[in-house]
Design an enzyme around this catalytic site. Structure first.
Site, PDB file in Angstrom:
ATOM      1  N   ASP A  48       4.284  -4.593   4.177  1.00 23.95           N
ATOM      2  CA  ASP A  48       4.851  -3.444   4.899  1.00 23.95           C
ATOM      3  C   ASP A  48       3.756  -2.735   5.701  1.00 23.95           C
ATOM      4  OD1 ASP A  48       7.477  -3.776   4.110  1.00 23.95           O
ATOM      5  OD2 ASP A  48       7.202  -2.642   2.249  1.00 23.95           O
ATOM      6  N   ASP A  74      -1.445  20.487  -2.859  1.00 20.30           N
ATOM      7  CA  ASP A  74      -2.238  19.386  -2.293  1.00 20.30           C
ATOM      8  C   ASP A  74      -1.786  19.019  -0.879  1.00 20.30           C
ATOM      9  OD1 ASP A  74      -3.611  19.329  -4.594  1.00 20.30           O
ATOM     10  OD2 ASP A  74      -3.035  17.306  -5.217  1.00 20.30           O
ATOM     11  N   ASN A 104       7.084   5.483   8.614  1.00 23.25           N
ATOM     12  CA  ASN A 104       7.225   5.883   7.204  1.00 23.25           C
ATOM     13  C   ASN A 104       7.234   7.401   7.043  1.00 23.25           C
ATOM     14  OD1 ASN A 104       7.438   3.477   5.860  1.00 23.25           O
ATOM     15  ND2 ASN A 104       5.304   3.420   5.154  1.00 23.25           N
ATOM     16  N   ARG A 119       1.468  26.341  -1.168  1.00 23.28           N
ATOM     17  CA  ARG A 119       0.073  26.176  -1.614  1.00 23.28           C
ATOM     18  C   ARG A 119       0.047  24.972  -2.538  1.00 23.28           C
ATOM     19  NH1 ARG A 119       0.564  31.529  -1.076  1.00 23.28           N
ATOM     20  NH2 ARG A 119      -1.189  32.707  -0.194  1.00 23.28           N
ATOM     21  N   ALA A 174       2.084  18.281  -5.361  1.00 18.40           N
ATOM     22  CA  ALA A 174       1.449  19.168  -6.343  1.00 18.40           C
ATOM     23  C   ALA A 174       1.363  20.618  -5.861  1.00 18.40           C
ATOM     24  CB  ALA A 174       0.048  18.644  -6.687  1.00 18.40           C
TER      25      ALA A 174
HETATM   26  P1  NAP Z   1      -2.068   0.982   1.389  1.00 21.47           P
HETATM   27  O1  NAP Z   1      -2.572   2.152   0.612  1.00 21.47           O
HETATM   28  O2  NAP Z   1      -2.911  -0.222   1.546  1.00 21.47           O
HETATM   29  O3  NAP Z   1      -0.642   0.482   0.793  1.00 21.47           O
HETATM   30  C1  NAP Z   1       0.330   1.336   0.422  1.00 21.47           C
HETATM   31  C2  NAP Z   1       1.475   0.586  -0.278  1.00 21.47           C
HETATM   32  O4  NAP Z   1       2.698   1.108   0.259  1.00 21.47           O
HETATM   33  C3  NAP Z   1       1.508  -0.928  -0.065  1.00 21.47           C
HETATM   34  O5  NAP Z   1       1.863  -1.532  -1.289  1.00 21.47           O
HETATM   35  C4  NAP Z   1       2.609  -1.101   0.960  1.00 21.47           C
HETATM   36  O6  NAP Z   1       3.273  -2.344   0.864  1.00 21.47           O
HETATM   37  C5  NAP Z   1       3.553   0.002   0.543  1.00 21.47           C
HETATM   38  N1  NAP Z   1       4.497   0.422   1.582  1.00 21.47           N
HETATM   39  C6  NAP Z   1       4.283   0.687   2.892  1.00 21.47           C
HETATM   40  N2  NAP Z   1       5.437   1.049   3.483  1.00 21.47           N
HETATM   41  C7  NAP Z   1       6.393   0.993   2.528  1.00 21.47           C
HETATM   42  C8  NAP Z   1       7.780   1.264   2.525  1.00 21.47           C
HETATM   43  N3  NAP Z   1       8.412   1.682   3.613  1.00 21.47           N
HETATM   44  N4  NAP Z   1       8.449   1.135   1.358  1.00 21.47           N
HETATM   45  C9  NAP Z   1       7.836   0.738   0.234  1.00 21.47           C
HETATM   46  N5  NAP Z   1       6.523   0.463   0.163  1.00 21.47           N
HETATM   47  C10 NAP Z   1       5.814   0.603   1.314  1.00 21.47           C
HETATM   48  O7  NAP Z   1      -1.694   1.546   2.839  1.00 21.47           O
HETATM   49  P2  NAP Z   1      -1.070   0.838   4.076  1.00 21.47           P
HETATM   50  O8  NAP Z   1      -0.711  -0.579   3.762  1.00 21.47           O
HETATM   51  O9  NAP Z   1      -1.930   1.129   5.253  1.00 21.47           O
HETATM   52  O10 NAP Z   1       0.290   1.665   4.204  1.00 21.47           O
HETATM   53  C11 NAP Z   1       0.289   3.026   4.559  1.00 21.47           C
HETATM   54  C12 NAP Z   1       1.389   3.631   3.735  1.00 21.47           C
HETATM   55  O11 NAP Z   1       0.923   3.754   2.415  1.00 21.47           O
HETATM   56  C13 NAP Z   1       1.764   5.037   4.130  1.00 21.47           C
HETATM   57  O12 NAP Z   1       2.712   5.040   5.164  1.00 21.47           O
HETATM   58  C14 NAP Z   1       2.302   5.591   2.825  1.00 21.47           C
HETATM   59  O13 NAP Z   1       3.705   5.480   2.746  1.00 21.47           O
HETATM   60  C15 NAP Z   1       1.710   4.709   1.755  1.00 21.47           C
HETATM   61  N6  NAP Z   1       0.911   5.514   0.831  1.00 21.47           N
HETATM   62  C16 NAP Z   1       1.422   5.707  -0.410  1.00 21.47           C
HETATM   63  C17 NAP Z   1       0.751   6.512  -1.306  1.00 21.47           C
HETATM   64  C18 NAP Z   1       1.355   6.734  -2.651  1.00 21.47           C
HETATM   65  O14 NAP Z   1       2.405   6.146  -2.933  1.00 21.47           O
HETATM   66  N7  NAP Z   1       0.745   7.571  -3.496  1.00 21.47           N
HETATM   67  C19 NAP Z   1      -0.455   7.113  -0.959  1.00 21.47           C
HETATM   68  C20 NAP Z   1      -0.953   6.886   0.315  1.00 21.47           C
HETATM   69  C21 NAP Z   1      -0.240   6.082   1.216  1.00 21.47           C
HETATM   70  P3  NAP Z   1       2.596  -3.735   1.261  1.00 21.47           P
HETATM   71  O15 NAP Z   1       1.721  -4.082   0.101  1.00 21.47           O
HETATM   72  O16 NAP Z   1       3.775  -4.646   1.411  1.00 21.47           O
HETATM   73  O17 NAP Z   1       1.833  -3.547   2.539  1.00 21.47           O
END
Ligand code: NAP
Length: 268
Positions: free
Chosen positions: A45, A151, A123, A149, A186
């Site tokens: 994704d 994170d 996203n 207030r 948070a």
């Molecule tokens: P990453 O930190 O390398 O991966 C984030 C994870 O989110 C990966 O497992 C990715 O899937 C999954 N993901 C992305 N879009 C998704 C969706 N629409 N539904 C379900 N899972 C999804 O970061 P990245 O690959 O550059 O992706 C950026 C995204 O990471 C941001 O848009 C944000 O949504 C997400 N993120 C999540 C958190 C958290 O959950 N605490 C924190 C920071 C960012 P794949 O392994 O298939 O690429």
């Protein structure tokens, strides 16, 4: 049909990309990096987020399809063994690109002391304080809603509701809903400071302004991208006018993807 491939760069994604190009030549498709009708994302994704931002100025005329080279993705639902079937669908079905699903995006208007800028996210976007707690006023439809207030704040699209938003206990929304979801990270809640404490969903005709306390540096993330802003005045978010189109060569209902990604086999 004109196509391009965006891939994650790992061994299996590179192999799948090479195989895709070979088959595309055989089936008479044209590689066009500038103006593709369809962009094939090979990876996860996260790779689809990169492909989306690479072609964000062509959303009217470009659709996307994803092949996952790791686990099943929300935007990447074909697996590498199915590449030939995918190429055949793309090359031989004249109506292939009329069968797309369109998902809503979030539009943000960033106002800084330098002016205004618009961006869209597939996203979500998030705001966090760099030096510590984010202090920001939230207004909904120009009415003061709360002083936040904590994170940070995450504003996601329906298709992004399974990503960061889900980790924040936001609801999963079906991508046919034209809405955006605001989720807290948070928040500080005690006798002095109060926020709603649950996520909220705004319909298309509503807007939300976030006005951070002046003088604080803010980290703004937009999908996988991020920037620090020390002159941010406000951010307005709404459901974007544009949508993103995903080519659907076969049905794969959203709730099946949610079940397969998060629940797996159901034990009686
Ligand atoms: P990453 O930190 O390398 O991966 C984030 C994870 O989110 C990966 O497992 C990715 O899937 C999954 N993901 C992305 N879009 C998704 C969706 N629409 N539904 C379900 N899972 C999804 O970061 P990245 O690959 O550059 O992706 C950026 C995204 O990471 C941001 O848009 C944000 O949504 C997400 N993120 C999540 C958190 C958290 O959950 N605490 C924190 C920071 C960012 P794949 O392994 O298939 O690429």
């Amino acid at each position: 049909m004109k196509y391009n491939v965006v891939h994650r760069g790992d061994e299996i994604s590179v192999r799948t990309k090479d195989r895709f190009h070979e088959l595309a030549v055989r089936y008479g498709m044209t590689l066009d990096e500038q103006c593709p009708d369809i962009v094939v994302s090979i990876g996860g994704d996260g790779t689809m987020l990169q492909a989306f931002h690479q072609y964000v100025d062509r959303l009217q005329s470009t659709s996307f399809v994803g092949i996952h080279t790791g686990h099943l993705g929300f935007y990447a639902d074909w697996n590498p063994d199915e590449v030939e079937s995918l190429v055949r669908h793309m090359a031989e079905d004249p109506d292939a690109l009329s069968r797309t699903v369109k998902y809503p995006l979030v539009d943000i208007c960033i106002t800084t002391t330098r002016g205004k800028e618009h961006h869209v996210a597939l996203n979500e976007f998030t705001l966090k304080g760099v030096e510590g707690t984010l202090v920001a006023e939230l207004r909904i439809n120009d009415q003061r809603f709360e002083m936040f207030r904590g994170d940070g704040i995450c504003i996601s699209t329906p298709s992004g509701s399974t990503a960061y938003n889900r980790s924040l206990n936001g609801a999963i929304l079906h991508p046919s809903l034209e809405a955006i979801q605001i989720a807290e990270m948070a928040s500080i809640n005690n006798r002095v400071y109060r926020t709603l404490g649950s996520s909220i969903v705004l319909p298309k005709h509503h807007h939300c302004d976030i006005i951070p306390k002046p003088g604080h540096t803010i980290l703004l993330t937009l999908d996988h991208l991020s920037v620090q802003l020390s002159d941010l005045i406000s951010i307005r978010s709404t459901v974007a006018e544009q949508k993103v189109s995903f080519a659907r060569f076969r049905p794969f209902p959203f709730w099946n993807r949610v079940r397969d990604a998060f629940i797996g086999d159901i034990v009686e």
